[in-house]
Design a protein around this motif. Sequence first.
Motif, PDB file in Angstrom:
ATOM      1  N   MET A   1     -27.197   8.379  -1.587  1.00 47.43           N
ATOM      2  CA  MET A   1     -27.381   9.755  -1.124  1.00 47.43           C
ATOM      3  C   MET A   1     -26.212  10.594  -1.621  1.00 47.43           C
ATOM      4  O   MET A   1     -25.173  10.050  -1.994  1.00 47.43           O
ATOM      5  CB  MET A   1     -27.425   9.783   0.416  1.00 47.43           C
ATOM      6  N   PRO A   2     -26.357  11.937  -1.650  1.00 46.05           N
ATOM      7  CA  PRO A   2     -25.219  12.777  -2.038  1.00 46.05           C
ATOM      8  C   PRO A   2     -24.012  12.490  -1.145  1.00 46.05           C
ATOM      9  O   PRO A   2     -24.140  12.397   0.087  1.00 46.05           O
ATOM     10  CB  PRO A   2     -25.746  14.200  -1.836  1.00 46.05           C
ATOM     11  N   LEU A   3     -22.851  12.331  -1.765  1.00 46.91           N
ATOM     12  CA  LEU A   3     -21.631  11.955  -1.046  1.00 46.91           C
ATOM     13  C   LEU A   3     -20.551  13.002  -1.276  1.00 46.91           C
ATOM     14  O   LEU A   3     -20.028  13.122  -2.393  1.00 46.91           O
ATOM     15  CB  LEU A   3     -21.131  10.589  -1.515  1.00 46.91           C
ATOM     16  N   PRO A   4     -20.162  13.776  -0.263  1.00 45.19           N
ATOM     17  CA  PRO A   4     -19.076  14.747  -0.416  1.00 45.19           C
ATOM     18  C   PRO A   4     -17.733  14.040  -0.619  1.00 45.19           C
ATOM     19  O   PRO A   4     -17.365  13.146   0.155  1.00 45.19           O
ATOM     20  CB  PRO A   4     -19.094  15.524   0.899  1.00 45.19           C
ATOM     21  N   VAL A   5     -16.998  14.447  -1.657  1.00 49.88           N
ATOM     22  CA  VAL A   5     -15.675  13.890  -1.942  1.00 49.88           C
ATOM     23  C   VAL A   5     -14.705  15.043  -2.125  1.00 49.88           C
ATOM     24  O   VAL A   5     -14.934  15.927  -2.946  1.00 49.88           O
ATOM     25  CB  VAL A   5     -15.690  13.004  -3.199  1.00 49.88           C
ATOM     26  N   GLU A   6     -13.623  15.018  -1.360  1.00 53.09           N
ATOM     27  CA  GLU A   6     -12.629  16.087  -1.439  1.00 53.09           C
ATOM     28  C   GLU A   6     -11.566  15.796  -2.493  1.00 53.09           C
ATOM     29  O   GLU A   6     -11.248  16.644  -3.320  1.00 53.09           O
ATOM     30  CB  GLU A   6     -11.962  16.279  -0.077  1.00 53.09           C
ATOM     31  N   ALA A   7     -11.001  14.595  -2.467  1.00 52.67           N
ATOM     32  CA  ALA A   7      -9.868  14.304  -3.356  1.00 52.67           C
ATOM     33  C   ALA A   7      -9.746  12.806  -3.584  1.00 52.67           C
ATOM     34  O   ALA A   7     -10.227  11.987  -2.779  1.00 52.67           O
ATOM     35  CB  ALA A   7      -8.575  14.846  -2.753  1.00 52.67           C
ATOM     36  N   ILE A   8      -9.083  12.461  -4.683  1.00 52.61           N
ATOM     37  CA  ILE A   8      -8.715  11.078  -4.984  1.00 52.61           C
ATOM     38  C   ILE A   8      -7.236  11.072  -5.359  1.00 52.61           C
ATOM     39  O   ILE A   8      -6.814  11.795  -6.266  1.00 52.61           O
ATOM     40  CB  ILE A   8      -9.553  10.503  -6.142  1.00 52.61           C
ATOM     41  N   THR A   9      -6.453  10.264  -4.649  1.00 49.36           N
ATOM     42  CA  THR A   9      -5.016  10.172  -4.888  1.00 49.36           C
ATOM     43  C   THR A   9      -4.660   8.765  -5.335  1.00 49.36           C
ATOM     44  O   THR A   9      -5.113   7.779  -4.726  1.00 49.36           O
ATOM     45  CB  THR A   9      -4.229  10.519  -3.612  1.00 49.36           C
ATOM     46  N   VAL A  10      -3.851   8.647  -6.377  1.00 45.78           N
ATOM     47  CA  VAL A  10      -3.380   7.350  -6.857  1.00 45.78           C
ATOM     48  C   VAL A  10      -2.087   6.999  -6.130  1.00 45.78           C
ATOM     49  O   VAL A  10      -1.142   7.790  -6.110  1.00 45.78           O
ATOM     50  CB  VAL A  10      -3.140   7.370  -8.372  1.00 45.78           C
ATOM     51  N   THR A  11      -2.049   5.828  -5.520  1.00 44.99           N
ATOM     52  CA  THR A  11      -0.838   5.320  -4.882  1.00 44.99           C
ATOM     53  C   THR A  11      -0.572   3.907  -5.393  1.00 44.99           C
ATOM     54  O   THR A  11      -1.432   3.292  -6.035  1.00 44.99           O
ATOM     55  CB  THR A  11      -0.982   5.287  -3.342  1.00 44.99           C
ATOM     56  N   VAL A  12       0.597   3.381  -5.091  1.00 44.36           N
ATOM     57  CA  VAL A  12       0.925   1.999  -5.449  1.00 44.36           C
ATOM     58  C   VAL A  12       0.565   1.100  -4.276  1.00 44.36           C
ATOM     59  O   VAL A  12       0.838   1.426  -3.117  1.00 44.36           O
ATOM     60  CB  VAL A  12       2.418   1.862  -5.791  1.00 44.36           C
ATOM     61  N   ALA A  13      -0.074  -0.026  -4.567  1.00 42.27           N
ATOM     62  CA  ALA A  13      -0.514  -0.934  -3.505  1.00 42.27           C
ATOM     63  C   ALA A  13       0.673  -1.444  -2.708  1.00 42.27           C
ATOM     64  O   ALA A  13       1.673  -1.898  -3.269  1.00 42.27           O
ATOM     65  CB  ALA A  13      -1.287  -2.105  -4.106  1.00 42.27           C
ATOM     66  N   GLY A  14       0.566  -1.370  -1.389  1.00 45.45           N
ATOM     67  CA  GLY A  14       1.594  -1.892  -0.508  1.00 45.45           C
ATOM     68  C   GLY A  14       1.298  -3.309  -0.064  1.00 45.45           C
ATOM     69  O   GLY A  14       0.299  -3.914  -0.473  1.00 45.45           O
ATOM     70  N   PRO A  15       2.131  -3.865   0.822  1.00 47.10           N
ATOM     71  CA  PRO A  15       1.977  -5.270   1.234  1.00 47.10           C
ATOM     72  C   PRO A  15       0.645  -5.571   1.909  1.00 47.10           C
ATOM     73  O   PRO A  15       0.164  -6.702   1.845  1.00 47.10           O
ATOM     74  CB  PRO A  15       3.150  -5.468   2.214  1.00 47.10           C
ATOM     75  N   ALA A  16       0.042  -4.583   2.560  1.00 44.56           N
ATOM     76  CA  ALA A  16      -1.190  -4.844   3.304  1.00 44.56           C
ATOM     77  C   ALA A  16      -2.450  -4.622   2.481  1.00 44.56           C
ATOM     78  O   ALA A  16      -3.554  -4.869   2.963  1.00 44.56           O
ATOM     79  CB  ALA A  16      -1.230  -3.953   4.552  1.00 44.56           C
ATOM     80  N   ALA A  17      -2.299  -4.157   1.237  1.00 40.01           N
ATOM     81  CA  ALA A  17      -3.470  -3.742   0.455  1.00 40.01           C
ATOM     82  C   ALA A  17      -4.413  -4.906   0.162  1.00 40.01           C
ATOM     83  O   ALA A  17      -5.641  -4.758   0.227  1.00 40.01           O
ATOM     84  CB  ALA A  17      -3.025  -3.082  -0.842  1.00 40.01           C
ATOM     85  N   ALA A  18      -3.867  -6.067  -0.170  1.00 39.13           N
ATOM     86  CA  ALA A  18      -4.717  -7.194  -0.561  1.00 39.13           C
ATOM     87  C   ALA A  18      -5.568  -7.666   0.610  1.00 39.13           C
ATOM     88  O   ALA A  18      -6.784  -7.870   0.473  1.00 39.13           O
ATOM     89  CB  ALA A  18      -3.865  -8.333  -1.105  1.00 39.13           C
ATOM     90  N   GLU A  19      -4.954  -7.843   1.781  1.00 36.94           N
ATOM     91  CA  GLU A  19      -5.728  -8.333   2.916  1.00 36.94           C
ATOM     92  C   GLU A  19      -6.750  -7.300   3.383  1.00 36.94           C
ATOM     93  O   GLU A  19      -7.852  -7.652   3.799  1.00 36.94           O
ATOM     94  CB  GLU A  19      -4.806  -8.725   4.071  1.00 36.94           C
ATOM     95  N   ARG A  20      -6.411  -6.012   3.298  1.00 40.20           N
ATOM     96  CA  ARG A  20      -7.393  -4.982   3.660  1.00 40.20           C
ATOM     97  C   ARG A  20      -8.599  -5.050   2.736  1.00 40.20           C
ATOM     98  O   ARG A  20      -9.747  -4.991   3.184  1.00 40.20           O
ATOM     99  CB  ARG A  20      -6.750  -3.596   3.588  1.00 40.20           C
ATOM    100  N   TYR A  21      -8.336  -5.207   1.438  1.00 40.68           N
ATOM    101  CA  TYR A  21      -9.437  -5.316   0.473  1.00 40.68           C
ATOM    102  C   TYR A  21     -10.316  -6.521   0.774  1.00 40.68           C
ATOM    103  O   TYR A  21     -11.549  -6.433   0.774  1.00 40.68           O
ATOM    104  CB  TYR A  21      -8.866  -5.422  -0.940  1.00 40.68           C
ATOM    105  N   ARG A  22      -9.690  -7.663   1.044  1.00 41.20           N
ATOM    106  CA  ARG A  22     -10.461  -8.879   1.304  1.00 41.20           C
ATOM    107  C   ARG A  22     -11.280  -8.747   2.587  1.00 41.20           C
ATOM    108  O   ARG A  22     -12.455  -9.138   2.637  1.00 41.20           O
ATOM    109  CB  ARG A  22      -9.504 -10.073   1.389  1.00 41.20           C
ATOM    110  N   ARG A  23     -10.657  -8.186   3.613  1.00 38.75           N
ATOM    111  CA  ARG A  23     -11.367  -8.009   4.887  1.00 38.75           C
ATOM    112  C   ARG A  23     -12.543  -7.056   4.717  1.00 38.75           C
ATOM    113  O   ARG A  23     -13.657  -7.329   5.191  1.00 38.75           O
ATOM    114  CB  ARG A  23     -10.404  -7.470   5.942  1.00 38.75           C
TER     115      ARG A  23
END
Length: 664
Positions: free
Chosen positions: A154-176
């Motif tokens: 369906m149409p998806l409103p998107v305001e912004a995309i920001t590039v950040t550097v992955a922090g210590p919790a990024a991997a487990e959040r992705y897996r979960r």
Amino acid sequence: MKRCMAMMMLLALCGTALSAADLPTWQLAKLEAGTLANWSAPADAAGRRFRSAEGGQTATLSVPAWWGAGFRPPEGTVYVLEVVYQDVVTNPVVFLSHGGVGKYWGLTELHRFGGTGDGQWKTAHIPCSWDLVCRKNNFKDLTDRTEFGLQSAMPLPVEAITVTVAGPAAAERYRRETREWVAHAQAAKRATASCGEKQTAVLEGEWAAKPTVPFVRTYMAALLQNAAPQRGETGRPLELRLARNEYETAGFGIYANGAALSNVEVSAADLKGPDGATLPVRLQAAEYSVVREDKQWLMWPQRFWPAYPVDIAAGQSHAFWLTVQSKAGQTKPGVYTGTVRVRAGKIEAELPVRAEVLPVLLPTMQEAGLDLGACGFPTLQDLKTMAEYNHTGMDIWFGGVQQQMRVRDGKLEMDSTYLDDWMRYAARHGMNHMMWFMGGDPFGFPDTMNLERDLYRAQEGENNTLRRAFLDKTNEKPDAVIPEVRDLYVQWVRQTAENAKRQGWPARLIIHPFDEPAKWVRSHKWNNAFHPVIGAGKWIRGHFEDGCALIRQGAKGFDNILTGGDMHHAEPSMVFLDDVDVFCSNAIHEDEKLGDKVRAAGVQFWQYSGCGDHTPAHGPRFAYGWYFAAYDSRGSLVWAYDSMDRFDTSEKGGWGYGWNTPFG
């Protein structure tokens, strides 16, 4: 241009680290229309300005390569793209990147997000590793931009995309989050899925009263959720034996005895050995996922993630793996011991671990004169891991993995930018061969003759018109490669051989004209909605032989090109012994002397077999180990590495045994 390219390559080798202040934010409403495809005009609502990704299509945005002048970001870098969006959809949105590993250099899925349909504005976190993003290469022009895409029903409103550097919790959040969207997608199927045959626990002594029971069971057999500890599996250590340069895995389960267990966590320190030496430990927990088995749904331990908290229903079990790695020149022989600790709230349990490192070294694949390759076109992180696990090459397909090509005045021009990057990385990590299929299944002939078809349509003209002309001409005279393509075929082989030498590709390219030529004795065709095809028949024999002759003509004077064939029946394949240098077969059961006959003709004998989306570990270990060795195979080909759906295989299943992630 050459000077610019040289500087870009230098910077790519050096690598540069960017601070948070250097990383970009893209406001979708402010991006120029020419950098977008399948997005709405800017809109305003609730104090936000946004564009909507159009539903049912891939909405793309072209953005500057923010990491500097290199083809890719510095190796090892992982970014997180923070996507501000309104969650108005009821199924997760797919986020894709231009990483140089997609089919025909298209986009590759990174992650999925959203899907609650609650209408709230949220921020999704999309990890993107260095090997899943690269500069976009137009023919002979490496641009300063890359590309991302979103696929929403369906149409998806998107305001912004920001590039950040992955922090210590990024991997487990992705897996979960990955496990969560798979569970969401499979919810209805899981409600009726089998958890395997129900086992009755055999618990003796103190174990009968313990609420948490760790037990030892070989990882060779899949431990389903209805498994329970049997006699001799409790009250004993988890034991491993390995050489001084080996990975070794042991399996164990945790049984919920009498009551459910929540938030079960396992941990283990490195094992301790002689004179203070240590042996690193890696713990993994199974993700049970729905697969199709005997016309029913079955919960299967399909993926093993780095150990994460799990819930275990009363009277059920959960599978875990413990892996150790010894390294030649570093790991001392001797006995190493340690403990796996289990915690579920206030409930605790322990499982002793004992690993014996033997005073021997295993030969490498190269020292043993063996090869192992898998079908797929994986990410660079995957290439490195597969090389560490004895893969000496890959099996790639021209229908999706090829140079960028064009034909002008009968001369073939090619750009190998994407392939050069991938092949050099494979060679750097010890891979020494690549099998490359120029075509697919003869049942789709001639539309599955990918090299021939794509050479023909690389000429000037409308793509579909050229494709139809190729099919008509080959349908009419199917016994050989058509005249319009023959010289281009030879040019392609010669230019590929030259470039492979120049760019440092793996030392051997085993080129197959197309797959399964033994189907020359069959009469069958697939329906092709695009244009009529004639499929398999006696002409397949002549066409395969002609393709081999053209490969050898183009390879004359080069030592890095071999001809190969995948032979899925014994007797019909023997006619090709004069045409191939590598005879790879899954038909040894039809003729146990097949390998001897192939070797007597001066041809290398390889074997291939399958590996499905829920194959128990003992299957491939037997097939690619003892079974293939029994017939003196010098090489093995695995169907396949990643030829399956992204994490949810319940719809179509597939061949495969691994998925890429931004974290390995």
